[in-house]
Design a protein around this motif. Structure first.
Motif, PDB file in Angstrom:
ATOM      1  N   GLU A  83      64.010  73.733 -38.224  1.00  0.00           N
ATOM      2  CA  GLU A  83      65.369  73.215 -38.358  1.00  0.00           C
ATOM      3  C   GLU A  83      65.445  71.710 -38.125  1.00  0.00           C
ATOM      4  O   GLU A  83      66.362  71.063 -38.587  1.00  0.00           O
ATOM      5  N   GLY A  84      64.503  71.172 -37.366  1.00  0.00           N
ATOM      6  CA  GLY A  84      64.569  69.766 -37.014  1.00  0.00           C
ATOM      7  C   GLY A  84      65.386  69.584 -35.749  1.00  0.00           C
ATOM      8  O   GLY A  84      66.064  70.495 -35.292  1.00  0.00           O
ATOM      9  N   GLU A  85      65.319  68.423 -35.186  1.00  0.00           N
ATOM     10  CA  GLU A  85      65.988  68.143 -33.913  1.00  0.00           C
ATOM     11  C   GLU A  85      67.360  67.506 -34.092  1.00  0.00           C
ATOM     12  O   GLU A  85      67.970  67.090 -33.131  1.00  0.00           O
ATOM     13  N   GLY A  86      67.857  67.430 -35.308  1.00  0.00           N
ATOM     14  CA  GLY A  86      69.119  66.742 -35.560  1.00  0.00           C
ATOM     15  C   GLY A  86      70.330  67.462 -34.998  1.00  0.00           C
ATOM     16  O   GLY A  86      70.276  68.601 -34.553  1.00  0.00           O
ATOM     17  N   ASP A  87      71.449  66.751 -35.018  1.00  0.00           N
ATOM     18  CA  ASP A  87      72.720  67.302 -34.558  1.00  0.00           C
ATOM     19  C   ASP A  87      73.228  68.349 -35.544  1.00  0.00           C
ATOM     20  O   ASP A  87      72.864  68.354 -36.719  1.00  0.00           O
ATOM     21  N   VAL A  88      74.118  69.209 -35.077  1.00  0.00           N
ATOM     22  CA  VAL A  88      74.724  70.237 -35.911  1.00  0.00           C
ATOM     23  C   VAL A  88      75.568  69.589 -37.006  1.00  0.00           C
ATOM     24  O   VAL A  88      75.585  70.055 -38.146  1.00  0.00           O
ATOM     25  N   VAL A  89      76.256  68.528 -36.682  1.00  0.00           N
ATOM     26  CA  VAL A  89      77.061  67.796 -37.665  1.00  0.00           C
ATOM     27  C   VAL A  89      76.512  66.379 -37.793  1.00  0.00           C
ATOM     28  O   VAL A  89      75.938  65.834 -36.857  1.00  0.00           O
ATOM     29  N   GLU A  90      76.721  65.810 -38.963  1.00  0.00           N
ATOM     30  CA  GLU A  90      76.272  64.444 -39.197  1.00  0.00           C
ATOM     31  C   GLU A  90      77.461  63.511 -39.027  1.00  0.00           C
ATOM     32  O   GLU A  90      78.379  63.492 -39.843  1.00  0.00           O
ATOM     33  N   CYS A  91      77.437  62.765 -37.937  1.00  0.00           N
ATOM     34  CA  CYS A  91      78.561  61.883 -37.631  1.00  0.00           C
ATOM     35  C   CYS A  91      78.358  60.471 -38.163  1.00  0.00           C
ATOM     36  O   CYS A  91      79.322  59.734 -38.332  1.00  0.00           O
ATOM     37  N   GLU A  92      77.116  60.088 -38.387  1.00  0.00           N
ATOM     38  CA  GLU A  92      76.820  58.704 -38.752  1.00  0.00           C
ATOM     39  C   GLU A  92      76.223  58.597 -40.138  1.00  0.00           C
ATOM     40  O   GLU A  92      75.467  57.684 -40.418  1.00  0.00           O
ATOM     41  N   GLY A  93      76.536  59.505 -41.033  1.00  0.00           N
ATOM     42  CA  GLY A  93      75.962  59.517 -42.379  1.00  0.00           C
ATOM     43  C   GLY A  93      76.472  58.381 -43.236  1.00  0.00           C
ATOM     44  O   GLY A  93      76.941  57.345 -42.745  1.00  0.00           O
ATOM     45  N   THR A  95      79.138  58.236 -44.868  1.00  0.00           N
ATOM     46  CA  THR A  95      80.554  58.031 -44.555  1.00  0.00           C
ATOM     47  C   THR A  95      80.751  58.406 -43.088  1.00  0.00           C
ATOM     48  O   THR A  95      81.024  59.555 -42.761  1.00  0.00           O
ATOM     49  N   PRO A  96      80.576  57.448 -42.189  1.00  0.00           N
ATOM     50  CA  PRO A  96      80.682  57.744 -40.763  1.00  0.00           C
ATOM     51  C   PRO A  96      82.055  58.311 -40.398  1.00  0.00           C
ATOM     52  O   PRO A  96      83.070  57.936 -40.962  1.00  0.00           O
ATOM     53  N   CYS A  97      82.039  59.221 -39.439  1.00  0.00           N
ATOM     54  CA  CYS A  97      83.274  59.831 -38.955  1.00  0.00           C
ATOM     55  C   CYS A  97      84.112  58.764 -38.235  1.00  0.00           C
ATOM     56  O   CYS A  97      83.588  58.022 -37.398  1.00  0.00           O
ATOM     57  N   PRO A  98      85.404  58.689 -38.517  1.00  0.00           N
ATOM     58  CA  PRO A  98      86.242  57.687 -37.849  1.00  0.00           C
ATOM     59  C   PRO A  98      86.445  57.966 -36.360  1.00  0.00           C
ATOM     60  O   PRO A  98      86.876  57.089 -35.616  1.00  0.00           O
TER      61      PRO A  98
END
Length: 146
Positions: A83-93, A95-98
């Motif tokens: 699965e990899g060690e990444g977060d469940v959601v991508e916040c900094e992709g 289009t970063p989350c505001p």
């Protein structure tokens, strides 16, 4: 949380090999036993071999065998590897989350993900094939129980 298909298949391949005994099924046989495309099984087996969990021999008399490391492998470690060690959601992709500077959701999801892994960490591949799973795996593989 949903596991990737490759993660699910990796766990099923490890379980199938854990009950193989002295037989060394081929990747094709394992793919047929698990009812998955050969190409998917081959990619997963290659990664499992790279991780040192599966021994694979080519040619006549070849096949797959679970390594000792594979038998005692933590299910949590296998899931993390696939699965990899990444977060469940991508916040900094792209289009970063505001909400990124003040978000509480990201931390809660990270804690939930770690709790998920912590639950799987003490479980080994050998644990996963204890009765009644092992005999069932043997029955679908066409190998008679020993």
């Amino acid at each position: 949380m949903r596991l990737l298909r490759s993660t699910d298949l990796a766990l099923r391949v490890l379980m199938r090999l854990a009950v193989a005994g002295d037989s060394t099924p081929t990747t094709r046989q394992v793919a047929e036993d698990m009812d998955v495309p050969y190409t998917h099984a081959a990619k997963v087996v290659a990664e499992l071999q790279h991780l040192g969990l599966v021994d694979a021999r080519r040619g006549r008399g070849g096949g797959l065998a679970l390594s000792e490391k594979g038998r005692t492998a933590s299910v949590g470690a296998v899931v993390r590897a696939f699965e990899g060690e990444g977060d469940v959601v991508e916040c900094e992709g792209s289009t970063p989350c505001p909400l990124i500077s003040a978000c509480r959701l990201r931390g809660a999801l990270r804690r939930a993900q770690e709790a998920f892994y912590a639950t799987l960490d003490p479980v080994t591949v050998a644990d996963m094939v204890a009765d009644p799973t092992g005999p069932l795996l043997l029955s679908i593989s066409g190998r008679p129980p020993s």
